[in-house]
Design a protein around this motif. Structure first.
Motif, PDB file in Angstrom:
ATOM      1  N   GLY A 189       0.812  -1.212   0.000  1.00  0.00           N
ATOM      2  CA  GLY A 189       0.000   0.000   0.000  1.00  0.00           C
ATOM      3  C   GLY A 189       0.844   1.259   0.000  1.00  0.00           C
ATOM      4  O   GLY A 189       2.080   1.216   0.054  1.00  0.00           O
ATOM      5  N   LYS A 190       0.164   2.397  -0.069  1.00  0.00           N
ATOM      6  CA  LYS A 190       0.806   3.709  -0.068  1.00  0.00           C
ATOM      7  C   LYS A 190       0.519   4.404   1.261  1.00  0.00           C
ATOM      8  O   LYS A 190      -0.631   4.476   1.690  1.00  0.00           O
ATOM      9  CB  LYS A 190       0.294   4.542  -1.240  1.00  0.00           C
ATOM     10  CG  LYS A 190       0.672   3.955  -2.603  1.00  0.00           C
ATOM     11  CD  LYS A 190       0.155   4.814  -3.746  1.00  0.00           C
ATOM     12  CE  LYS A 190       0.569   4.239  -5.102  1.00  0.00           C
ATOM     13  NZ  LYS A 190       0.058   5.057  -6.227  1.00  0.00           N
ATOM     14  N   VAL A 191       1.576   4.937   1.873  1.00  0.00           N
ATOM     15  CA  VAL A 191       1.496   5.457   3.243  1.00  0.00           C
ATOM     16  C   VAL A 191       2.012   6.896   3.294  1.00  0.00           C
ATOM     17  O   VAL A 191       2.966   7.256   2.599  1.00  0.00           O
ATOM     18  CB  VAL A 191       2.325   4.569   4.203  1.00  0.00           C
ATOM     19  CG1 VAL A 191       2.375   5.159   5.602  1.00  0.00           C
ATOM     20  CG2 VAL A 191       1.761   3.150   4.238  1.00  0.00           C
ATOM     21  N   VAL A 192       1.385   7.716   4.149  1.00  0.00           N
ATOM     22  CA  VAL A 192       1.880   9.067   4.430  1.00  0.00           C
ATOM     23  C   VAL A 192       2.237   9.169   5.908  1.00  0.00           C
ATOM     24  O   VAL A 192       1.729   8.401   6.732  1.00  0.00           O
ATOM     25  CB  VAL A 192       0.843  10.151   4.052  1.00  0.00           C
ATOM     26  CG1 VAL A 192       0.579  10.139   2.560  1.00  0.00           C
ATOM     27  CG2 VAL A 192      -0.457   9.966   4.830  1.00  0.00           C
ATOM     28  N   GLU A 193       3.121  10.125   6.228  1.00  0.00           N
ATOM     29  CA  GLU A 193       3.569  10.328   7.605  1.00  0.00           C
ATOM     30  C   GLU A 193       3.338  11.775   8.034  1.00  0.00           C
ATOM     31  O   GLU A 193       3.669  12.702   7.293  1.00  0.00           O
ATOM     32  CB  GLU A 193       5.066  10.047   7.755  1.00  0.00           C
ATOM     33  CG  GLU A 193       5.519   8.646   7.409  1.00  0.00           C
ATOM     34  CD  GLU A 193       7.034   8.538   7.500  1.00  0.00           C
ATOM     35  OE1 GLU A 193       7.525   7.749   8.319  1.00  0.00           O
ATOM     36  OE2 GLU A 193       7.728   9.271   6.748  1.00  0.00           O
ATOM     37  N   ILE A 194       2.794  11.950   9.232  1.00  0.00           N
ATOM     38  CA  ILE A 194       2.725  13.274   9.855  1.00  0.00           C
ATOM     39  C   ILE A 194       3.692  13.245  11.025  1.00  0.00           C
ATOM     40  O   ILE A 194       3.479  12.514  11.998  1.00  0.00           O
ATOM     41  CB  ILE A 194       1.300  13.615  10.304  1.00  0.00           C
ATOM     42  CG1 ILE A 194       0.360  13.603   9.092  1.00  0.00           C
ATOM     43  CG2 ILE A 194       1.264  14.982  10.985  1.00  0.00           C
ATOM     44  CD1 ILE A 194      -1.090  13.875   9.426  1.00  0.00           C
ATOM     45  N   THR A 195       4.762  14.022  10.930  1.00  0.00           N
ATOM     46  CA  THR A 195       5.883  13.916  11.859  1.00  0.00           C
ATOM     47  C   THR A 195       6.135  15.232  12.597  1.00  0.00           C
ATOM     48  O   THR A 195       5.470  16.238  12.355  1.00  0.00           O
ATOM     49  CB  THR A 195       7.150  13.501  11.086  1.00  0.00           C
ATOM     50  OG1 THR A 195       7.353  14.421   9.996  1.00  0.00           O
ATOM     51  CG2 THR A 195       6.992  12.097  10.509  1.00  0.00           C
ATOM     52  N   TYR A 196       7.132  15.204  13.489  1.00  0.00           N
ATOM     53  CA  TYR A 196       7.499  16.390  14.285  1.00  0.00           C
ATOM     54  C   TYR A 196       8.963  16.208  14.685  1.00  0.00           C
ATOM     55  O   TYR A 196       9.288  15.909  15.827  1.00  0.00           O
ATOM     56  CB  TYR A 196       6.590  16.478  15.510  1.00  0.00           C
ATOM     57  CG  TYR A 196       6.729  17.740  16.338  1.00  0.00           C
ATOM     58  CD1 TYR A 196       6.487  18.998  15.788  1.00  0.00           C
ATOM     59  CD2 TYR A 196       7.075  17.668  17.685  1.00  0.00           C
ATOM     60  CE1 TYR A 196       6.599  20.147  16.548  1.00  0.00           C
ATOM     61  CE2 TYR A 196       7.185  18.810  18.459  1.00  0.00           C
ATOM     62  CZ  TYR A 196       6.944  20.047  17.893  1.00  0.00           C
ATOM     63  OH  TYR A 196       7.051  21.191  18.652  1.00  0.00           O
ATOM     64  N   SER A 197       9.851  16.385  13.714  1.00  0.00           N
ATOM     65  CA  SER A 197      11.229  15.939  13.870  1.00  0.00           C
ATOM     66  C   SER A 197      12.106  16.839  14.722  1.00  0.00           C
ATOM     67  O   SER A 197      13.265  16.508  14.979  1.00  0.00           O
ATOM     68  CB  SER A 197      11.875  15.760  12.488  1.00  0.00           C
ATOM     69  OG  SER A 197      11.839  16.968  11.750  1.00  0.00           O
ATOM     70  N   ILE A 198      11.598  18.000  15.177  1.00  0.00           N
ATOM     71  CA  ILE A 198      12.460  18.886  15.978  1.00  0.00           C
ATOM     72  C   ILE A 198      12.667  18.361  17.400  1.00  0.00           C
ATOM     73  O   ILE A 198      13.565  18.817  18.094  1.00  0.00           O
ATOM     74  CB  ILE A 198      11.923  20.333  16.033  1.00  0.00           C
ATOM     75  CG1 ILE A 198      10.598  20.411  16.784  1.00  0.00           C
ATOM     76  CG2 ILE A 198      11.809  20.920  14.656  1.00  0.00           C
ATOM     77  CD1 ILE A 198      10.192  21.835  17.108  1.00  0.00           C
ATOM     78  N   THR A 199      11.822  17.418  17.828  1.00  0.00           N
ATOM     79  CA  THR A 199      12.067  16.785  19.124  1.00  0.00           C
ATOM     80  C   THR A 199      12.584  15.379  18.893  1.00  0.00           C
ATOM     81  O   THR A 199      12.096  14.657  18.019  1.00  0.00           O
ATOM     82  CB  THR A 199      10.801  16.716  20.005  1.00  0.00           C
ATOM     83  OG1 THR A 199       9.839  15.878  19.377  1.00  0.00           O
ATOM     84  CG2 THR A 199      10.214  18.088  20.218  1.00  0.00           C
ATOM     85  N   GLU A 200      13.578  14.998  19.667  1.00  0.00           N
ATOM     86  CA  GLU A 200      14.214  13.701  19.471  1.00  0.00           C
ATOM     87  C   GLU A 200      13.233  12.553  19.665  1.00  0.00           C
ATOM     88  O   GLU A 200      13.297  11.548  18.958  1.00  0.00           O
ATOM     89  CB  GLU A 200      15.404  13.559  20.423  1.00  0.00           C
ATOM     90  CG  GLU A 200      16.251  12.336  20.133  1.00  0.00           C
ATOM     91  CD  GLU A 200      17.608  12.386  20.798  1.00  0.00           C
ATOM     92  OE1 GLU A 200      18.070  11.328  21.263  1.00  0.00           O
ATOM     93  OE2 GLU A 200      18.205  13.475  20.850  1.00  0.00           O
ATOM     94  N   VAL A 201      12.294  12.719  20.606  1.00  0.00           N
ATOM     95  CA  VAL A 201      11.339  11.648  20.871  1.00  0.00           C
ATOM     96  C   VAL A 201      10.530  11.338  19.616  1.00  0.00           C
ATOM     97  O   VAL A 201      10.332  10.172  19.256  1.00  0.00           O
ATOM     98  CB  VAL A 201      10.415  12.013  22.063  1.00  0.00           C
ATOM     99  CG1 VAL A 201       9.721  13.341  21.850  1.00  0.00           C
ATOM    100  CG2 VAL A 201       9.371  10.938  22.291  1.00  0.00           C
ATOM    101  N   CYS A 202      10.049  12.361  18.930  1.00  0.00           N
ATOM    102  CA  CYS A 202       9.222  12.146  17.735  1.00  0.00           C
ATOM    103  C   CYS A 202      10.069  11.720  16.545  1.00  0.00           C
ATOM    104  O   CYS A 202       9.615  10.933  15.702  1.00  0.00           O
ATOM    105  CB  CYS A 202       8.423  13.405  17.411  1.00  0.00           C
ATOM    106  SG  CYS A 202       7.194  13.795  18.671  1.00  0.00           S
TER     107      CYS A 202
END
Length: 337
Positions: free
Chosen positions: A184-197
């Protein structure tokens, strides 16, 4: 020394505001006023048996806590666990909600220094940008415990208490791959400025490489990990991609926004959503069939460990530099267990 450090931090914050100020920062109401809580009378037995970091003058200790978002159930549960873990009758928490604002977090910690906190626990909004705040605490002679997310300068904190976030991302990838039948085709909603995310994202992407028929077609960071910010991103994904089979989000509030957008577009039924937190809200999404899985953290374990570590620091006991709290995956098969 503490007052000087706090003043220096406030000056730095003022400069940051003048250099990086936005309309949002100028109009944002002052949210998250300090919340002070004393240990309940039921903890008196703990104090009497020496299970406290109470100061020599008998006034009790102050533990400062800077949380990034106290509207998030996860951080509310951490706060509640911290309150329960206090053992001295006169011990207290000084709790501030940074409300997703790095400048406010800096100001909050300066206030904690001025209030004479003995230990400060920080969940950094920006793992790298928090450095000046940590240096101010060091200048004031106040030990720091980083919780929920690690910082880029671990030498400036005495202990880091985190979940195994890479493992959480891997668990989400496994659950999503199973739900999609391996393609399938997947999208990501991320928050890379914090190491945890960032670790969650890396774990998800690493595990998904085991499934060559699953393709990540779009990834985007939210400005803040909340539904108001994730929903428009999901709308953009939907408009740009006629086919989206799966969605990975970095926490349950972010999943809420993605689910809302998919509902509005009439595409939720054919799209599998996974997230991280294992909150009551996330469990509700799983029960209703709106989300496939949420990797569960242990907010109570994180909060309790922070306070226990604070007491150990103040009584000269040896502590671990890093404590990793295990994760698990919640699906429809175990959501009510």
């Amino acid at each position: 020394m503490r007052k000087i450090a706090a003043i220096a931090l406030s000056v730095l914050m003022a400069f940051s505001l003048s250099a990086c100020g936005t309309a949002e920062n100028e109009t944002k109401p002052s949210s998250g006023a300090a919340e002070t809580t004393a240990a309940a009378a039921t903890t008196k037995a703990g104090a009497e048996t020496g299970k406290t970091g109470e100061s020599k003058d008998g006034k009790g200790i102050k533990i400062g806590v800077s949380a990034p978002d106290l509207t998030n159930v996860f951080f509310i549960q951490i706060k509640e666990a911290m309150q329960k873990a206090l053992t001295g009758l006169n011990d207290e928490l000084i709790i501030q909600d940074a409300a997703g604002d790095q400048n406010k977090q800096m100001n909050d910690v300066a206030d904690m220094i001025n209030q004479g906190c003995d230990v400060i626990c920080i969940s950094a909004i920006n793992s790298e940008g928090v450095r000046a705040t940590l240096e101010a605490c060091k200048e004031a002679g106040i030990p720091v415990i980083a919780f929920n997310t690690a910082v880029k300068n671990p030498e400036l904190v005495q202990c880091t208490v985190v979940s195994d976030n890479k493992a959480a991302g891997k668990l989400c990838a496994q659950a999503l791959a199973e739900a999609l039948g391996g393609k399938g085709k997947v999208v990501e909603i991320t928050y890379s400025i914090t190491e945890v995310c960032y670790d969650r994202q890396i774990g998800f992407e690493e595990e998904l490489k085991k499934y060559p028929d699953i393709q990540i077609i779009q990834t985007k960071d939210v400005e803040k990990p909340k539904s108001d910010y994730s929903q428009p991103i999901m709308v953009d994904f939907i408009n740009a991609n006629p086919e989206i089979d799966g969605v990975f989000t970095i926490n349950d509030p972010t999943a809420r926004g993605a689910i809302a957008a998919l509902k509005e577009a009439g595409r939720l039924e054919n799209t599998k959503v996974v997230s991280i937190d294992g909150s009551d809200e996330g469990k509700g999404f799983i029960r209703s069939g709106e989300m496939v899985a949420s990797a569960a953290q242990d907010p109570a374990g994180i909060g309790t460990t922070c306070i226990e570590t604070a007491y150990s620091l103040l009584t000269g006991k040896t502590i671990e530099e890093k404590v990793v709290v295990p994760m698990s995956i919640i699906t429809k098969d175990n959501v009510d267990k």
